[in-house]
Write a protein that holds these residues in place. Structure first.
Motif, PDB file in Angstrom:
ATOM      1  N   GLN A  51       0.841  -1.201   0.000  1.00  0.00           N
ATOM      2  CA  GLN A  51       0.000   0.000   0.000  1.00  0.00           C
ATOM      3  C   GLN A  51       0.869   1.242   0.000  1.00  0.00           C
ATOM      4  O   GLN A  51       1.704   1.438   0.892  1.00  0.00           O
ATOM      5  N   THR A  52       0.688   2.074  -1.001  1.00  0.00           N
ATOM      6  CA  THR A  52       1.383   3.356  -1.104  1.00  0.00           C
ATOM      7  C   THR A  52       0.370   4.441  -1.411  1.00  0.00           C
ATOM      8  O   THR A  52      -0.701   4.150  -1.974  1.00  0.00           O
ATOM      9  N   PRO A  53       0.667   5.685  -1.054  1.00  0.00           N
ATOM     10  CA  PRO A  53      -0.277   6.774  -1.329  1.00  0.00           C
ATOM     11  C   PRO A  53      -0.592   6.907  -2.816  1.00  0.00           C
ATOM     12  O   PRO A  53      -1.708   7.195  -3.204  1.00  0.00           O
ATOM     13  N   GLY A  54       0.405   6.658  -3.658  1.00  0.00           N
ATOM     14  CA  GLY A  54       0.202   6.859  -5.091  1.00  0.00           C
ATOM     15  C   GLY A  54      -0.489   5.710  -5.797  1.00  0.00           C
ATOM     16  O   GLY A  54      -1.329   5.926  -6.674  1.00  0.00           O
ATOM     17  N   GLN A  55      -0.164   4.501  -5.417  1.00  0.00           N
ATOM     18  CA  GLN A  55      -0.679   3.314  -6.117  1.00  0.00           C
ATOM     19  C   GLN A  55      -1.800   2.600  -5.377  1.00  0.00           C
ATOM     20  O   GLN A  55      -2.410   1.678  -5.912  1.00  0.00           O
ATOM     21  N   GLY A  56      -2.058   2.992  -4.157  1.00  0.00           N
ATOM     22  CA  GLY A  56      -3.117   2.319  -3.412  1.00  0.00           C
ATOM     23  C   GLY A  56      -2.697   0.928  -2.977  1.00  0.00           C
ATOM     24  O   GLY A  56      -1.523   0.668  -2.728  1.00  0.00           O
ATOM     25  N   LEU A  57      -3.677   0.029  -2.896  1.00  0.00           N
ATOM     26  CA  LEU A  57      -3.436  -1.348  -2.475  1.00  0.00           C
ATOM     27  C   LEU A  57      -3.179  -2.213  -3.694  1.00  0.00           C
ATOM     28  O   LEU A  57      -4.048  -2.412  -4.526  1.00  0.00           O
ATOM     29  N   GLN A  58      -1.967  -2.742  -3.773  1.00  0.00           N
ATOM     30  CA  GLN A  58      -1.584  -3.564  -4.924  1.00  0.00           C
ATOM     31  C   GLN A  58      -1.278  -4.988  -4.450  1.00  0.00           C
ATOM     32  O   GLN A  58      -0.524  -5.189  -3.506  1.00  0.00           O
ATOM     33  N   PHE A  59      -1.859  -5.950  -5.157  1.00  0.00           N
ATOM     34  CA  PHE A  59      -1.665  -7.358  -4.827  1.00  0.00           C
ATOM     35  C   PHE A  59      -0.257  -7.800  -5.195  1.00  0.00           C
ATOM     36  O   PHE A  59       0.217  -7.549  -6.300  1.00  0.00           O
ATOM     37  N   LEU A  60       0.386  -8.478  -4.244  1.00  0.00           N
ATOM     38  CA  LEU A  60       1.732  -9.006  -4.486  1.00  0.00           C
ATOM     39  C   LEU A  60       1.664 -10.482  -4.864  1.00  0.00           C
ATOM     40  O   LEU A  60       2.098 -10.887  -5.934  1.00  0.00           O
ATOM     41  N   PHE A  61       1.212 -11.298  -3.942  1.00  0.00           N
ATOM     42  CA  PHE A  61       1.030 -12.726  -4.210  1.00  0.00           C
ATOM     43  C   PHE A  61       0.135 -13.361  -3.163  1.00  0.00           C
ATOM     44  O   PHE A  61      -0.134 -12.772  -2.120  1.00  0.00           O
ATOM     45  N   GLU A  62      -0.298 -14.582  -3.497  1.00  0.00           N
ATOM     46  CA  GLU A  62      -1.151 -15.343  -2.589  1.00  0.00           C
ATOM     47  C   GLU A  62      -0.592 -16.746  -2.454  1.00  0.00           C
ATOM     48  O   GLU A  62      -0.155 -17.356  -3.447  1.00  0.00           O
ATOM     49  N   TYR A  63      -0.603 -17.255  -1.241  1.00  0.00           N
ATOM     50  CA  TYR A  63      -0.170 -18.610  -0.976  1.00  0.00           C
ATOM     51  C   TYR A  63      -1.313 -19.401  -0.359  1.00  0.00           C
ATOM     52  O   TYR A  63      -2.105 -18.876   0.419  1.00  0.00           O
ATOM     53  N   PHE A  64      -1.366 -20.646  -0.735  1.00  0.00           N
ATOM     54  CA  PHE A  64      -2.370 -21.564  -0.183  1.00  0.00           C
ATOM     55  C   PHE A  64      -1.707 -22.926  -0.084  1.00  0.00           C
ATOM     56  O   PHE A  64      -1.192 -23.440  -1.072  1.00  0.00           O
ATOM     57  N   SER A  65      -1.751 -23.493   1.109  1.00  0.00           N
ATOM     58  CA  SER A  65      -1.128 -24.799   1.345  1.00  0.00           C
ATOM     59  C   SER A  65       0.290 -24.860   0.784  1.00  0.00           C
ATOM     60  O   SER A  65       0.647 -25.782   0.038  1.00  0.00           O
ATOM     61  N   GLU A  66       1.066 -23.858   1.133  1.00  0.00           N
ATOM     62  CA  GLU A  66       2.496 -23.782   0.815  1.00  0.00           C
ATOM     63  C   GLU A  66       2.797 -23.555  -0.662  1.00  0.00           C
ATOM     64  O   GLU A  66       3.968 -23.593  -1.063  1.00  0.00           O
TER      65      GLU A  66
END
Lengths: 115, 114
Positions: free
Chosen positions: B37-52
């Motif tokens: 989360q940055t003021p300029g870009q807002g909330l940006q998805f990085l990655f998701e993990y599920f069961s390793e």
């Protein structure tokens, strides 16, 4: 991914006035979620809408999902100073091959309430 | 039930260094996602993990990486830090994001790169 445009970016209201923030997408959404982030805090889930035309209420908050599932709104009646924060809409597309489990957020609307 | 715990809360690093952030999800939650989360870009998805397993990845350079352990705890690593990496890094957990369930966010790690 499917971007969502959220407006307005900022809103200053007098305590007691109403407030509305809107989310718009160019494509059909499978669902829409709303989060609130207080200053210095983290996003907190408010609600999820999944059905076309769905309307849900939480006390002074009313959430709507458009008939075409391309837009949504959050309306606060008679704002209070405790409503201050940034309101985000977000959606996920679990059926998309590249968007599995990912939340895409709008830019947020920051609400300031003058007492 | 304890919430999502992120450590550390604040971090100051120098350009070129690397950093590791930690996230302990709510007990029983198997999906962990990371957002910047940055003021300029807002909330940006990085990655998701599920069961390793990394189930999805956002549009970030390879300097950003992550992993998930068998107890669902997750770490993200940023190598060769740049000034632009200064942000609030948020971790979110849920039973399974595919089920369209709500995401529970941690307090975040505020990273400052100088």
């Amino acid at each position: 991914g499917q971007q969502v445009m959220q407006i307005p970016q900022y809103q200053h209201v007098q305590e007691g006035e109403d407030f509305t923030t809107y989310c718009n997408s160019s494509t059909t959404l499978s669902n829409i979620q709303w989060y609130k982030q207080r200053p210095g805090g983290h996003p907190v889930f408010l609600i999820q809408l999944v059905k076309s035309g769905e309307v849900k209420k939480q006390k002074r908050l009313t959430f709507q999902f458009g008939e075409a599932k391309k837009n949504s709104s959050l309306h606060i009646t008679a704002t209070q100073t405790t409503d201050v924060g940034t309101y985000f809409c977000a959606h996920s597309d679990p059926h998309g091959s590249s968007n599995t489990g990912k939340l895409i957020f709008g830019q947020g609307t920051t609400l300031q309430v003058k007492p | 039930k304890a919430g999502v715990t992120q450590t550390p809360r604040y971090l100051i690093k120098t350009r070129g260094q690397q950093v590791t952030l930690s996230c302990s999800p709510i007990s029983g939650h198997r999906s962990v996602s990371w957002y910047q989360q940055t003021p300029g870009q807002g909330l940006q998805f990085l990655f998701e993990y599920f069961s390793e397993t990394q189930r999805n990845k956002g549009n970030f350079p390879g300097r950003f990486s992550g992993r998930q352990f068998s107890n669902s705890r997750s770490e993200m690593n940023v190598s060769t830090l740049e000034l632009g990496d200064s942000a609030l890094y948020l971790c979110a957990s849920s039973p399974d994001r595919l089920m369209n369930t709500e995401a529970f966010f941690g307090q975040g790690t505020r990273l400052t790169v100088v």
